[in-house]
Design an enzyme around this catalytic site. Structure first.
Site, PDB file in Angstrom:
ATOM      1  N   CYS A   1      28.004 -30.475  70.152  1.00 53.59           N
ATOM      2  CA  CYS A   1      27.428 -31.242  71.249  1.00 53.59           C
ATOM      3  C   CYS A   1      28.337 -32.425  71.609  1.00 53.59           C
ATOM      4  O   CYS A   1      29.110 -32.896  70.784  1.00 53.59           O
ATOM      5  CB  CYS A   1      26.051 -31.811  70.940  1.00 53.59           C
TER       6      CYS A   1
ATOM      7  N   ARG B   1      32.678 -29.104  73.848  1.00 52.96           N
ATOM      8  CA  ARG B   1      31.915 -29.255  72.603  1.00 52.96           C
ATOM      9  C   ARG B   1      30.637 -28.423  72.590  1.00 52.96           C
ATOM     10  O   ARG B   1      29.918 -28.395  71.595  1.00 52.96           O
ATOM     11  CB  ARG B   1      31.569 -30.731  72.388  1.00 52.96           C
TER      12      ARG B   1
ATOM     13  N   TRP C   1      25.344 -27.784  72.092  1.00 47.60           N
ATOM     14  CA  TRP C   1      25.654 -26.531  71.404  1.00 47.60           C
ATOM     15  C   TRP C   1      24.501 -26.366  70.424  1.00 47.60           C
ATOM     16  O   TRP C   1      24.361 -27.139  69.476  1.00 47.60           O
ATOM     17  CB  TRP C   1      26.988 -26.642  70.678  1.00 47.60           C
TER      18      TRP C   1
ATOM     19  N   ASN D   1      24.281 -35.902  68.627  1.00 46.05           N
ATOM     20  CA  ASN D   1      25.201 -34.854  68.170  1.00 46.05           C
ATOM     21  C   ASN D   1      25.164 -34.886  66.652  1.00 46.05           C
ATOM     22  O   ASN D   1      25.454 -35.913  66.047  1.00 46.05           O
ATOM     23  CB  ASN D   1      26.614 -35.168  68.682  1.00 46.05           C
ATOM     24  N   GLY D   2      24.798 -33.762  66.038  1.00 50.27           N
ATOM     25  CA  GLY D   2      24.726 -33.715  64.574  1.00 50.27           C
ATOM     26  C   GLY D   2      23.491 -32.951  64.145  1.00 50.27           C
ATOM     27  O   GLY D   2      22.865 -32.263  64.955  1.00 50.27           O
TER      28      GLY D   2
ATOM     29  N   GLU E   1      45.975 -14.597  63.664  1.00 47.40           N
ATOM     30  CA  GLU E   1      45.736 -15.507  64.786  1.00 47.40           C
ATOM     31  C   GLU E   1      45.601 -14.720  66.096  1.00 47.40           C
ATOM     32  O   GLU E   1      44.736 -15.019  66.922  1.00 47.40           O
ATOM     33  CB  GLU E   1      46.876 -16.541  64.848  1.00 47.40           C
TER      34      GLU E   1
ATOM     35  N   LYS F   1      42.283 -14.771  68.506  1.00 49.36           N
ATOM     36  CA  LYS F   1      42.304 -15.135  69.932  1.00 49.36           C
ATOM     37  C   LYS F   1      41.593 -14.077  70.761  1.00 49.36           C
ATOM     38  O   LYS F   1      40.817 -14.385  71.652  1.00 49.36           O
ATOM     39  CB  LYS F   1      43.746 -15.274  70.469  1.00 49.36           C
TER      40      LYS F   1
ATOM     41  N   GLU G   1      37.744 -14.140  70.192  1.00 47.18           N
ATOM     42  CA  GLU G   1      37.092 -15.329  70.747  1.00 47.18           C
ATOM     43  C   GLU G   1      36.835 -15.246  72.248  1.00 47.18           C
ATOM     44  O   GLU G   1      35.777 -15.647  72.709  1.00 47.18           O
ATOM     45  CB  GLU G   1      37.991 -16.553  70.537  1.00 47.18           C
TER      46      GLU G   1
ATOM     47  N   HIS H   1      46.051   1.188  52.733  1.00 44.91           N
ATOM     48  CA  HIS H   1      45.049   1.057  51.668  1.00 44.91           C
ATOM     49  C   HIS H   1      43.630   1.050  52.234  1.00 44.91           C
ATOM     50  O   HIS H   1      42.708   0.583  51.565  1.00 44.91           O
ATOM     51  CB  HIS H   1      45.315  -0.216  50.865  1.00 44.91           C
TER      52      HIS H   1
ATOM     53  N   LYS I   1      34.377 -26.343  70.907  1.00 47.34           N
ATOM     54  CA  LYS I   1      35.732 -26.743  70.542  1.00 47.34           C
ATOM     55  C   LYS I   1      35.772 -27.461  69.199  1.00 47.34           C
ATOM     56  O   LYS I   1      36.701 -27.324  68.436  1.00 47.34           O
ATOM     57  CB  LYS I   1      36.263 -27.652  71.651  1.00 47.34           C
TER      58      LYS I   1
HETATM   59  C1  F6R Z   1      40.170 -20.922  67.289  1.00 47.61           C
HETATM   60  C2  F6R Z   1      39.678 -22.263  67.086  1.00 47.61           C
HETATM   61  C3  F6R Z   1      38.915 -22.552  65.845  1.00 47.61           C
HETATM   62  C4  F6R Z   1      39.402 -23.873  65.234  1.00 47.61           C
HETATM   63  C5  F6R Z   1      38.521 -24.274  64.046  1.00 47.61           C
HETATM   64  C6  F6R Z   1      39.034 -25.533  63.372  1.00 47.61           C
HETATM   65  O1  F6R Z   1      40.812 -20.781  68.513  1.00 47.61           O
HETATM   66  O2  F6R Z   1      39.878 -23.119  67.893  1.00 47.61           O
HETATM   67  O3  F6R Z   1      38.999 -21.506  64.930  1.00 47.61           O
HETATM   68  O4  F6R Z   1      40.728 -23.710  64.842  1.00 47.61           O
HETATM   69  O5  F6R Z   1      37.216 -24.460  64.479  1.00 47.61           O
HETATM   70  O6  F6R Z   1      39.022 -26.602  64.251  1.00 47.61           O
HETATM   71  P1  F6R Z   1      39.884 -27.908  63.989  1.00 47.61           P
HETATM   72  O7  F6R Z   1      41.311 -27.506  64.028  1.00 47.61           O
HETATM   73  O8  F6R Z   1      39.504 -28.834  65.105  1.00 47.61           O
HETATM   74  O9  F6R Z   1      39.498 -28.428  62.639  1.00 47.61           O
END
Ligand code: F6R
Length: 616
Positions: free
Chosen positions: A2, A27, A75, A101-102, A489, A493, A496, A512, A611
């Site tokens: 949030c 967020r 969120w 937020n929390g 990675e 991507k 997501e 395997h 985010k």
């Molecule tokens: C993937 C992504 C998340 C963050 C993860 C950690 O694209 O953005 O997997 O990498 O939530 O977030 P930070 O780096 O802000 O601790």
């Protein structure tokens, strides 16, 4: 998660709040809402399900007057995403409104106690319990708003960044935080104040910010210096910091999406990250953290890297880099696992936390644990002044500017850039890397931004390839050595933003088990650049082809061998294998972007994600 924002001053609050919410939408975007208070003491709340734009549309035509206000983009954690559960929440009397937020962990027991006192609840949220508790405390102990909030918060277990307005205090905005971020923006002469979950909503109005700390409450009134106290009623003085990032850095700059802009930003941002740290004439690295804490760092017996998601993938590469150049054993852990498994930590350990936002709840908790047990904490963070940056004893900012797209791109390459500089410089100080190799790799590192530009020249081709694979239901990504974490990675991507199931594997592990999945419907993305395991990866490609899997290969430019095996080829410039991830991840970012676009998905704000994951 949030995002919260608040304003008190002489201007109309609504446009400022709305604009702030748009900047904080990364967020969470399950619902949005605003509460406004004007000098006739009229308190109004407007809410809408979904994105901030819905709130904008829904509230138009209503009375939006008021020079004090608070707002929220949600969120969902407690209660489904709907208007009833959207913030701000009123107290029973509708005199007080709150945004939060929390997570209030003991909200059920507080709720039961308040229900016994006759309080009714409209929403399913923990936040409504908090605002009712504040109203109850204010009435029961005959307190003003500030001490009532202070007292109520002593009963609360959990995390909060809150902002509160109260009809009976029309010249006051109260905010408080514990384990969720909160920044206060202060204008000259205390004429106006802004609060927000990060600095991006404030910088248009003021560069002067105060980072509110855990268990602190702040009272803001026009014309007065902020009153800041902790829960023990002790008065707190904070220094005012100047935020330096540029407003243009958080706008799309002509790109259709933040994600695409951030992918294209990478060459410039990596140059920013190296600026002042690499002397290009001498091919030498100078990291102030390593200069200031040289003994502690070069004598580390073990390094533990903590992170989540993409940052954890960067950590896997950090392990390979540090072990190769500095010859110190490294363990990489998910912060969420580390924090609950009673890890063995010694005072000779260095813990590196990697985090774009610097606010990830699991990484914060894991770090606090490691710090309590005597480890030395090093932060690799993007958000300046964030919680992790402040918990760390030292560290290196990645300096890639605000990352708005929910899927991390430039933060990943920024983290790799810092980890590479750190590992090389540490290795050099420890004498564990030959001088010549060190200077050669530093020189190669400085050329990475130009080499990334060359990959952008193939954007059209990547777009064409993306069309072939858009409707696949599953994907496999394979890589070995330095490219194995890149495979992870790349798969993350794609999951997501396009919601296609994808898994990354070390290429040789395929036989395997995962090889059973291969048939003519299965796209397999193979990172098969010319490094010491090239021939092995070529064999893995043959194994997939023999089972009719559809290969998409990332190869070193000029490769002819793999060209004979598949027509879906993306070429990347040659770089030393240790630096390859900085290059090979770029086409994978673009591929997932275009697949998501072809599917009509919202790449900047994918469903269910936020985010900054400030809840565990
Ligand atoms: C993937 C992504 C998340 C963050 C993860 C950690 O694209 O953005 O997997 O990498 O939530 O977030 P930070 O780096 O802000 O601790």
């Amino acid at each position: 998660m949030c995002g919260i924002v608040g304003y008190i001053g002489k201007k109309e609050a609504f446009p400022i709040l709305l604009d702030g919410l748009k900047k904080l939408e990364y967020r969470g975007y399950d619902s949005a809402g605003v509460a406004l208070l004007n000098d006739q003491q009229s308190l109004r709340v407007y809410k809408a399900k979904g994105k901030v734009i819905n709130l904008e549309e829904k509230s138009s035509g209503n009375d939006l007057s008021g020079t004090i206000g608070i707002a929220h983009t949600r969120w969902a954690t407690h209660g489904e995403p709907c208007e009833k559960n959207a913030h701000p929440h009123y107290s029973s009397s509708e005199e007080i409104a709150i945004v939060h937020n929390g997570i209030i962990e003991n909200y059920q027991s507080i709720k039961k106690d308040l229900q016994k006192e006759g309080y009714n609840f409209i929403s399913e949220t923990d936040t409504e319990v908090l605002v009712q508790l504040i109203e109850y405390t204010k009435a029961k102990y005959h307190l003003e708003l500030f001490p009532a909030v202070q007292k109520a918060l002593t009963c609360v277990i959990g995390a909060y960044a809150i902002a509160i307005i109260d009809k009976s205090h029309p010249n006051t905005l109260i905010a408080a935080r514990k384990s969720s971020p909160l920044v206060l923006g202060v204008s000259d002469n205390h004429e106006e104040f802004y609060i927000a979950s990060d600095a991006s909503p404030l910088i248009e109005y003021t560069r002067n910010v105060i980072y509110i700390e855990d268990e602190e409450i702040v009272e803001l009134s026009i014309g007065k210096a902020p009153r800041i106290e902790n829960l023990q009623k002790e008065s707190i003085e904070h220094q005012v910091n100047e935020v330096s990032f540029d407003i243009g850095m958080i706008e799309k700059g002509g790109f259709p999406h933040f994600m695409l802009k951030e992918i294209y930003d990478q060459p410039d941002r990596l140059n920013d990250c190296m600026r002042g740290r690499i002397n290009k004439e001498l091919n030498e690295i100078k990291l102030s953290a390593l200069i200031d804490h040289k003994d502690r760092l070069i004598n580390a017996e073990r390094i533990i890297i903590l992170g989540c998601g993409t940052s954890w993938h960067a950590g896997l590469l950090g392990k390979q880099l540090i072990e190769s150049f500095a010859r110190i054993p490294v363990e990489v852990e998910y912060s969420s696992e580390f924090r609950y498994r009673n890890p063995i930590i010694s005072e000779k350990d260095v813990v590196i936390a990697i985090s774009q936002s610097g606010e990830t709840a699991d990484t914060i908790a894991a770090l606090k644990l490691a710090k309590e047990r005597g480890a030395f904490i090093f932060g690799i963070v993007n958000a300046i002044g964030s919680s992790i940056a402040r918990i760390a004893e030292t560290g290196t900012y990645i300096h890639v500017g605000p990352e708005i797209g929910v899927a991390s791109t430039k933060a990943f390459t920024g983290q790799l850039n810092v980890l590479t500089m750190f590992a090389l410089a540490l290795g050099y100080e420890r004498g564990s890397i030959e001088k010549e190799k060190y200077h050669h790799l530093v020189n190669e590192l400085t050329q990475i931004p130009e080499k990334i530009e060359k990959i952008f020249a193939q954007e059209e081709k990547i777009q064409e390839i993306s069309k072939i694979f858009t409707y696949a239901r599953n994907f496999i990504y394979l890589g070995r050595g330095f490219n194995y974490p890149v495979a992870l990675e790349g798969a993350l991507k794609l999951k997501e933003i396009s919601y296609i199931h994808a898994e990354g594997y070390p290429a040789a592990e395929m036989k395997h088990g995962p090889i059973a999945l291969i048939d003519e419907e299965m796209p397999v993305v193979v990172i098969s650049t010319k490094d010491n395991v090239y021939e092995k990866v070529v064999s893995n490609i043959q194994e997939v082809s023999a089972r009719k899997g559809r290969i998409l290969a990332i190869v070193t430019e000029g490769d002819t061998e793999i060209k004979n095996m598949t027509e879906n080829i993306i070429e990347v410039p040659h770089v030393p294998s240790e630096l390859e991830p900085l290059i090979t991840v770029i086409p994978l970012q673009l591929l997932s972007y275009y697949i998501a676009i072809n599917k009509g998905k919202d790449v900047d704000q994918p469903r269910n994600l936020a985010k900054s994951v400030t809840v565990e």
